[in-house]
Scaffold this motif. Structure first.
Motif, PDB file in Angstrom:
ATOM      1  N   UNK A   1     -37.138 131.764   5.803  1.00 43.02           N
ATOM      2  CA  UNK A   1     -38.510 131.331   6.120  1.00 43.02           C
ATOM      3  C   UNK A   1     -38.491 130.264   7.210  1.00 43.02           C
ATOM      4  N   UNK A   2     -37.622 129.277   7.079  1.00 44.14           N
ATOM      5  CA  UNK A   2     -37.556 128.189   8.062  1.00 44.14           C
ATOM      6  C   UNK A   2     -37.119 128.710   9.429  1.00 44.14           C
ATOM      7  N   UNK A   3     -36.177 129.644   9.430  1.00 41.62           N
ATOM      8  CA  UNK A   3     -35.690 130.181  10.703  1.00 41.62           C
ATOM      9  C   UNK A   3     -36.720 131.070  11.383  1.00 41.62           C
ATOM     10  N   UNK A   4     -37.626 131.657  10.598  1.00 44.79           N
ATOM     11  CA  UNK A   4     -38.626 132.567  11.159  1.00 44.79           C
ATOM     12  C   UNK A   4     -39.876 131.848  11.646  1.00 44.79           C
ATOM     13  N   UNK A   5     -39.956 130.544  11.406  1.00 44.95           N
ATOM     14  CA  UNK A   5     -41.118 129.799  11.891  1.00 44.95           C
ATOM     15  C   UNK A   5     -41.176 129.868  13.412  1.00 44.95           C
ATOM     16  N   UNK A   6     -42.329 130.195  13.935  1.00 44.97           N
ATOM     17  CA  UNK A   6     -42.472 130.394  15.371  1.00 44.97           C
ATOM     18  C   UNK A   6     -43.009 129.134  16.063  1.00 44.97           C
ATOM     19  N   UNK A   7     -42.694 129.043  17.329  1.00 42.86           N
ATOM     20  CA  UNK A   7     -43.220 128.005  18.207  1.00 42.86           C
ATOM     21  C   UNK A   7     -42.874 126.592  17.751  1.00 42.86           C
ATOM     22  N   UNK A   8     -41.742 126.444  17.088  1.00 45.57           N
ATOM     23  CA  UNK A   8     -41.257 125.101  16.778  1.00 45.57           C
ATOM     24  C   UNK A   8     -39.775 125.036  17.122  1.00 45.57           C
ATOM     25  N   UNK A   9     -39.292 123.835  17.364  1.00 42.39           N
ATOM     26  CA  UNK A   9     -37.914 123.652  17.810  1.00 42.39           C
ATOM     27  C   UNK A   9     -36.929 123.877  16.669  1.00 42.39           C
ATOM     28  N   UNK A  10     -35.672 124.018  17.050  1.00 45.10           N
ATOM     29  CA  UNK A  10     -34.612 124.204  16.049  1.00 45.10           C
ATOM     30  C   UNK A  10     -34.534 123.006  15.118  1.00 45.10           C
ATOM     31  N   UNK A  11     -34.700 121.806  15.675  1.00 38.95           N
ATOM     32  CA  UNK A  11     -34.636 120.597  14.851  1.00 38.95           C
ATOM     33  C   UNK A  11     -35.715 120.594  13.775  1.00 38.95           C
ATOM     34  N   UNK A  12     -36.902 121.053  14.149  1.00 43.99           N
ATOM     35  CA  UNK A  12     -37.993 121.091  13.178  1.00 43.99           C
ATOM     36  C   UNK A  12     -37.748 122.164  12.118  1.00 43.99           C
TER      37      UNK A  12
END
Length: 274
Positions: free
Chosen positions: A131-142
């Protein structure tokens, strides 16, 4: 690659915190006659292993419902049965009918804690990471920070690994999160199946069913109820019905069986806040 290295570190931190909390005591430790929720989980293993399926939710001389009677949906009972088979292999005394009530030992505590950790590793943690990896339009750190915040959420850790011992809340949440991932990636049937499993594991997931239902219904309307949308609606309905039938199949042979399970899941006669 760096993202996955960092995510691995996050997972290890989450597992370390969980196991550290599990080293402490639990509710009801050494406190008869009920021994807390730790005993509830152990007792469900005892009941599901030693009694026929048709007796799991009924009061009897072998299944006193006043003593931690089973009051969660079928998937929870099946999970208890699976754990019981492992317990039987390790030490039959842990689930012996009647004589195992209030059983407490360091070895059994380790076993119970381990079942929670394994459930997290198989269902909840992979769902959180994906779920966290599939979040779009946010940086890797976020994305990493998001996974860290979820995996270190104190409420879930304290309930599953601390005070209430192993109530496996993360299993139902994991199934629900897999459902969210499914519909987010347009795998609507798989998402619906996962959410049905969440409901059939813990009835509290019904709280999330309305937004889930509305989201999928909105997809059907968007595709057009006279075309692809109608086909999707039929597929979703069949998936939901088939999922529930499979989960409830042992309890659908007789009307009273199904009604008794529902009475245990929704204890209106005992008070909604019992």
């Amino acid at each position: 690659m760096e993202k996955w290295h960092l995510m691995t570190v996050v997972v290890l931190i989450g597992l370390t915190v969980r196991w550290t909390v599990s080293l402490n005591s639990y509710s009801g430790a050494g406190k008869p006659p009920m021994f807390g929720d730790y005993e509830a989980q152990r007792h469900w293993q005892e009941i599901t292993f030693n009694l026929p399926v048709k007796q799991w939710y009924f009061n009897s001389s072998d299944n006193n419902l006043q003593y931690w009677g089973l009051d969660y949906p079928p998937l929870t009972a099946y999970h208890s049965l699976l754990c019981a088979y492992v317990a039987k292999f390790i030490n039959p005394d842990w689930i012996a009918l009647h004589t195992s009530r209030g059983y407490e030992s360091q070895a059994h505590k380790l076993f119970m804690r381990t079942t929670v950790l394994i459930a997290d590793l198989l269902i909840y943690i992979p769902a959180v990471v994906l779920y966290s990896c599939c979040l779009k339009e946010i940086s890797t750190k976020k994305k990493i920070a998001n996974a860290l915040c979820i995996l270190l959420y104190p409420g879930l850790i304290l309930i599953d690994y601390g005070h209430f011992q192993n109530i496996y809340n993360s299993v139902s949440l994991g199934f629900a999160l897999w459902g969210v991932l499914g519909v987010s990636c347009d795998w609507d049937l798989l998402g619906s199946l996962a959410f049905c499993l969440a409901i059939n594991y813990k009835q509290m997931e019904l709280y999330h069913s309305l937004p889930f239902f509305c989201f999928l219904l909105g997809k059907c309307f968007k595709k057009g109820l006279k075309g692809k949308g109608f086909v999707l609606l039929i597929k979703l309905a069949c998936t939901v019905v088939a999922s529930f039938i499979l989960c409830w199949l042992p309890f659908c042979t007789e009307r009273e069986q199904a009604l008794q399970v529902l009475r245990r899941l929704f204890p209106v006669d005992r008070g909604l806040f019992e």
